[in-house]
Design a protein around this motif. Structure first.
Motif, PDB file in Angstrom:
ATOM      1  N   GLU A 186      -9.291 -33.642  -6.140  1.00 19.56           N
ATOM      2  CA  GLU A 186     -10.538 -33.039  -5.677  1.00 19.56           C
ATOM      3  C   GLU A 186     -10.259 -31.871  -4.729  1.00 19.56           C
ATOM      4  O   GLU A 186     -10.916 -30.840  -4.791  1.00 19.56           O
ATOM      5  N   LEU A 187      -9.286 -32.025  -3.870  1.00 19.70           N
ATOM      6  CA  LEU A 187      -8.903 -30.957  -2.951  1.00 19.70           C
ATOM      7  C   LEU A 187      -8.325 -29.762  -3.720  1.00 19.70           C
ATOM      8  O   LEU A 187      -8.629 -28.607  -3.413  1.00 19.70           O
ATOM      9  N   THR A 244      -5.816 -36.618 -15.083  1.00 15.16           N
ATOM     10  CA  THR A 244      -5.935 -35.838 -13.850  1.00 15.16           C
ATOM     11  C   THR A 244      -5.605 -34.381 -14.148  1.00 15.16           C
ATOM     12  O   THR A 244      -6.339 -33.464 -13.747  1.00 15.16           O
ATOM     13  N   ASP A 274       0.415 -37.690  -1.388  1.00 12.13           N
ATOM     14  CA  ASP A 274      -0.336 -36.591  -0.785  1.00 12.13           C
ATOM     15  C   ASP A 274      -1.169 -35.799  -1.792  1.00 12.13           C
ATOM     16  O   ASP A 274      -1.833 -34.836  -1.413  1.00 12.13           O
ATOM     17  N   ASP A 288      -4.204 -34.806  -4.108  1.00 12.65           N
ATOM     18  CA  ASP A 288      -5.648 -35.026  -4.139  1.00 12.65           C
ATOM     19  C   ASP A 288      -6.249 -34.026  -5.126  1.00 12.65           C
ATOM     20  O   ASP A 288      -6.342 -32.830  -4.830  1.00 12.65           O
ATOM     21  N   THR A 328       3.258 -39.098  -5.194  1.00 12.46           N
ATOM     22  CA  THR A 328       1.854 -38.719  -5.413  1.00 12.46           C
ATOM     23  C   THR A 328       0.981 -39.040  -4.201  1.00 12.46           C
ATOM     24  O   THR A 328      -0.213 -38.791  -4.233  1.00 12.46           O
ATOM     25  N   THR A 336      -2.882 -42.543 -10.221  1.00  7.77           N
ATOM     26  CA  THR A 336      -3.350 -41.511  -9.296  1.00  7.77           C
ATOM     27  C   THR A 336      -3.088 -40.076  -9.736  1.00  7.77           C
ATOM     28  O   THR A 336      -3.714 -39.162  -9.205  1.00  7.77           O
ATOM     29  N   LYS A 337      -2.179 -39.879 -10.680  1.00 10.43           N
ATOM     30  CA  LYS A 337      -1.861 -38.505 -11.119  1.00 10.43           C
ATOM     31  C   LYS A 337      -1.265 -38.585 -12.515  1.00 10.43           C
ATOM     32  O   LYS A 337      -0.070 -38.701 -12.688  1.00 10.43           O
TER      33      LYS A 337
END
Length: 141
Positions: free
Chosen positions: A129-130, A77, A125, A127, A123, A72-73
């Motif tokens: 894309e945000l 990323t 929280d 995002d 990780t 996720t990160k």
């Protein structure tokens, strides 16, 4: 088809910026790729008025030590967000296919890693894309 894992970093002013469990690292040349024993494929994304110090100043609070997660990160990323910050371009999604696949079937990643992969709760929280929307709400769309 087979899903391939990639390691990516960004070179600014001759300084390679990469992200790992230690946070953002700056090195001369392509050091993070040498550590992996890989021969990097270099893609030129353009010229930016922003420096490596600008990237660090803008992104260090989002890519802190201990906030790395394989799915996720990760380095891809970071490269995606850094590229957008620098030149308003994104990393080709093909370089993040393994993460997208693994995120949909985390149990498979768990099994493939022999139980070594554990999602990083730090990780939860995050995002990307945000974050990209925050960098430039108009061009991110």
């Amino acid at each position: 088809g087979v899903v391939t894992a990639y390691h990516s970093s960004v070179i600014v002013d001759g300084s390679e910026l990469s992200f790992s469990a230690a946070g953002i690292s700056a090195a001369s040349g392509i050091e993070s790729h040498r550590e992996l024993g890989s021969n990097p494929y270099v893609i030129k994304f353009g010229v930016s008025r922003r420096s490596s110090k600008d990237v660090l100043g803008a992104l260090v609070k989002y890519f802190r030590p201990g906030t790395y997660d394989l799915l996720t990160k990760n380095c891809n990323t970071f490269a995606d967000v850094a590229l957008f910050y620098l030149v308003r371009r994104r990393l080709d999604p093909a370089y993040r296919a393994l993460e997208r696949f693994g995120a949909t079937v985390p149990s498979l990643v768990q099994a493939a890693s022999g139980g070594k992969y554990q999602p990083n709760p730090k990780t939860a929280d995050f995002d990307a894309e945000l974050l990209i929307l925050q960098i430039d709400p108009i061009r991110a769309r």
